[in-house]
Write a protein that holds these residues in place. Structure first.
Motif, PDB file in Angstrom:
ATOM      1  N   TYR A   1       0.825  -1.204   0.000  1.00 43.88           N
ATOM      2  CA  TYR A   1       0.000   0.000   0.000  1.00 43.88           C
ATOM      3  C   TYR A   1       0.865   1.262   0.000  1.00 43.88           C
ATOM      4  O   TYR A   1       1.760   1.422   0.835  1.00 43.88           O
ATOM      5  N   PHE A   2       0.548   2.160  -0.927  1.00 39.09           N
ATOM      6  CA  PHE A   2       1.302   3.406  -1.037  1.00 39.09           C
ATOM      7  C   PHE A   2       1.261   4.206   0.262  1.00 39.09           C
ATOM      8  O   PHE A   2       2.271   4.775   0.681  1.00 39.09           O
ATOM      9  N   PHE A   3       0.089   4.288   0.884  1.00 37.80           N
ATOM     10  CA  PHE A   3      -0.022   5.180   2.048  1.00 37.80           C
ATOM     11  C   PHE A   3       0.773   4.654   3.240  1.00 37.80           C
ATOM     12  O   PHE A   3       1.261   5.450   4.050  1.00 37.80           O
ATOM     13  N   VAL A   4       0.945   3.338   3.347  1.00 38.72           N
ATOM     14  CA  VAL A   4       1.796   2.799   4.407  1.00 38.72           C
ATOM     15  C   VAL A   4       3.250   3.156   4.112  1.00 38.72           C
ATOM     16  O   VAL A   4       3.996   3.625   4.984  1.00 38.72           O
ATOM     17  N   ARG A   5       3.655   2.935   2.886  1.00 37.43           N
ATOM     18  CA  ARG A   5       5.025   3.247   2.472  1.00 37.43           C
ATOM     19  C   ARG A   5       5.337   4.728   2.676  1.00 37.43           C
ATOM     20  O   ARG A   5       6.414   5.100   3.160  1.00 37.43           O
ATOM     21  N   LYS A   6       4.395   5.601   2.324  1.00 34.50           N
ATOM     22  CA  LYS A   6       4.618   7.034   2.464  1.00 34.50           C
ATOM     23  C   LYS A   6       4.789   7.431   3.932  1.00 34.50           C
ATOM     24  O   LYS A   6       5.568   8.338   4.255  1.00 34.50           O
ATOM     25  N   THR A   7       4.058   6.748   4.810  1.00 31.36           N
ATOM     26  CA  THR A   7       4.230   7.005   6.238  1.00 31.36           C
ATOM     27  C   THR A   7       5.658   6.696   6.668  1.00 31.36           C
ATOM     28  O   THR A   7       6.263   7.450   7.447  1.00 31.36           O
ATOM     29  N   MET A   8       6.209   5.599   6.161  1.00 34.74           N
ATOM     30  CA  MET A   8       7.576   5.210   6.540  1.00 34.74           C
ATOM     31  C   MET A   8       8.603   6.229   6.048  1.00 34.74           C
ATOM     32  O   MET A   8       9.581   6.535   6.740  1.00 34.74           O
ATOM     33  N   PHE A   9       8.392   6.756   4.834  1.00 35.62           N
ATOM     34  CA  PHE A   9       9.314   7.754   4.306  1.00 35.62           C
ATOM     35  C   PHE A   9       9.417   8.957   5.236  1.00 35.62           C
ATOM     36  O   PHE A   9      10.492   9.524   5.431  1.00 35.62           O
ATOM     37  N   VAL A  10       8.297   9.369   5.788  1.00 33.23           N
ATOM     38  CA  VAL A  10       8.286  10.553   6.641  1.00 33.23           C
ATOM     39  C   VAL A  10       8.716  10.211   8.065  1.00 33.23           C
ATOM     40  O   VAL A  10       9.530  10.913   8.669  1.00 33.23           O
ATOM     41  N   LYS A  11       8.178   9.125   8.610  1.00 40.37           N
ATOM     42  CA  LYS A  11       8.417   8.800  10.017  1.00 40.37           C
ATOM     43  C   LYS A  11       9.889   8.541  10.314  1.00 40.37           C
ATOM     44  O   LYS A  11      10.392   8.930  11.371  1.00 40.37           O
ATOM     45  N   TYR A  12      10.580   7.895   9.387  1.00 44.58           N
ATOM     46  CA  TYR A  12      11.949   7.487   9.673  1.00 44.58           C
ATOM     47  C   TYR A  12      12.991   8.327   8.950  1.00 44.58           C
ATOM     48  O   TYR A  12      14.143   7.915   8.825  1.00 44.58           O
ATOM     49  N   ALA A  13      12.613   9.492   8.485  1.00 47.41           N
ATOM     50  CA  ALA A  13      13.565  10.420   7.876  1.00 47.41           C
ATOM     51  C   ALA A  13      13.490  11.766   8.574  1.00 47.41           C
ATOM     52  O   ALA A  13      12.450  12.145   9.115  1.00 47.41           O
TER      53      ALA A  13
END
Length: 249
Positions: A152-164
Motif C-alpha cells: 500500500y502506497f499510504f503505508v510506504r509514504k508514512t515510513m518515508f516521513v516517520k523514519y527520515a
C-alpha cells in the motif's frame, strides 16, 4: 439483552463491536465461520481482511525501520538513465549524505533512486529501499542493503516521513511530485516539524516554483511564507548543508 424465545431466531446478534438485528442477522457465529473449512473463501478479499493486511504492513515497517540511524529520504525518477548528469548527481548526493552522518532512504527502484542508494553503499553507509508492489515493478535495485516491500502506497509514504529527518527531491515524475506535495502539506499543517525539503535541480524545478509563486500564491491559494517550506539548489554540498542545518536546530 432479552433472550429470544426458545427455538426461535435471535432478535439481536453481537459480532464483536457490530450489532445486527432483524434481516441483517447472519447465520452461525464468527468462530463457526472461521473453523468451517467448507465455508466461502471470499472473506479473504473483503475490506475487514484488508485492514488486517494494512495493520501488518505498519507493524512490519515500524519493526524493521525503528532502529535506523538519522536518515534522509531521497526521491527522484525511476526513468533517470545511468550515466546521465542527474544520475551522477544522485550518486554524489547519496555519498555526501552518508559522509554527513545520515542513512539514505529511497523508493528502492531504478533511476535516481538507484543512484542515491549506490552513493550511500559506496560510502559504506546504510542504504535503504522501501519498495512498492506495482504491475511493472522491477524489484529493489542492487545497491539496497536493507529493503522493505509494501503493498500500500499510504503505508510506504508514512515510513518515508516517520523514519527520515528530511527530503531531498531529485527531478522526477508523478510519484515524486506526490511525495513532494504530501511532505509540503505535512510541514505546512505542522503535522511534522523540523523537516527540511530540498529540491535539487533549479532548471527542472524552476517552472514549478514560478507557478506556485505566480499563480497559487498570487491568487491567494497559499501564502508567501509557504514558499519558505522548501529550498532549491544545484549544489550537492549545499543540499546536504541545508538538511543538516535544519535537522540540527
Amino acid at each position: 439483552m432479552d433472550s429470544p424465545q426458545a427455538g426461535g431466531p435471535p432478535e439481536e446478534q453481537y459480532l464483536g463491536p457490530v450489532v445486527r438485528r432483524r434481516e441483517q442477522i447472519q447465520p452461525g457465529t464468527t468462530d463457526q465461520r472461521l473453523l468451517d473449512t467448507e465455508g466461502d473463501s471470499q472473506w479473504v478479499h473483503t475490506d475487514p481482511w484488508r485492514v488486517m493486511r494494512i495493520q501488518s504492513e505498519f507493524v512490519e515497517g515500524f519493526g524493521a525501520l525503528a532502529e535506523l540511524p538519522s536518515a534522509i529520504s531521497v526521491f527522484g525518477s525511476a526513468r533517470t538513465p545511468p550515466g546521465s548528469k542527474e544520475y551522477e548527481a544522485g550518486v554524489r548526493l547519496g555519498r555526501a549524505l552518508v559522509e554527513a552522518g545520515f542513512a539514505v532512504i529511497t523508493g528502492g527502484g531504478p533511476g535516481a533512486m538507484e543512484a542515491a542508494n549506490k552513493g550511500a553503499r559506496e560510502a559504506k553507509g546504510v542504504s535503504v529501499g522501501l519498495g512498492i508492489e506495482l504491475p511493472f515493478e522491477q524489484g529493489l535495485n542492487p545497491h539496497v542493503d536493507f529493503g522493505v516491500n509494501f503493498r500500500y502506497f499510504f503505508v510506504r509514504k508514512t515510513m518515508f516521513v516517520k523514519y527520515a529527518q528530511g527530503f531531498v527531491v531529485l527531478p522526477g515524475g508523478l510519484g515524486t511530485l506526490d511525495e513532494l506535495f504530501e511532505a509540503l502539506t505535512l510541514v505546512q499543517t505542522r503535522k511534522v516539524t523540523r523537516f527540511p525539503i530540498v529540491l535539487f535541480g533549479s532548471s527542472y524545478w524552476g517552472g514549478l516554483v514560478d507557478w506556485l509563486r505566480g499563480t497559487v500564491v498570487a491568487q491567494g491559494k497559499a501564502s508567501e511564507k509557504d514558499l519558505l517550506l522548501f529550498h532549491v539548489t544545484d549544489d550537492v554540498d549545499e543540499a546536504v548543508a541545508l538538511v543538516t542545518k535544519e535537522v540540527a536546530r
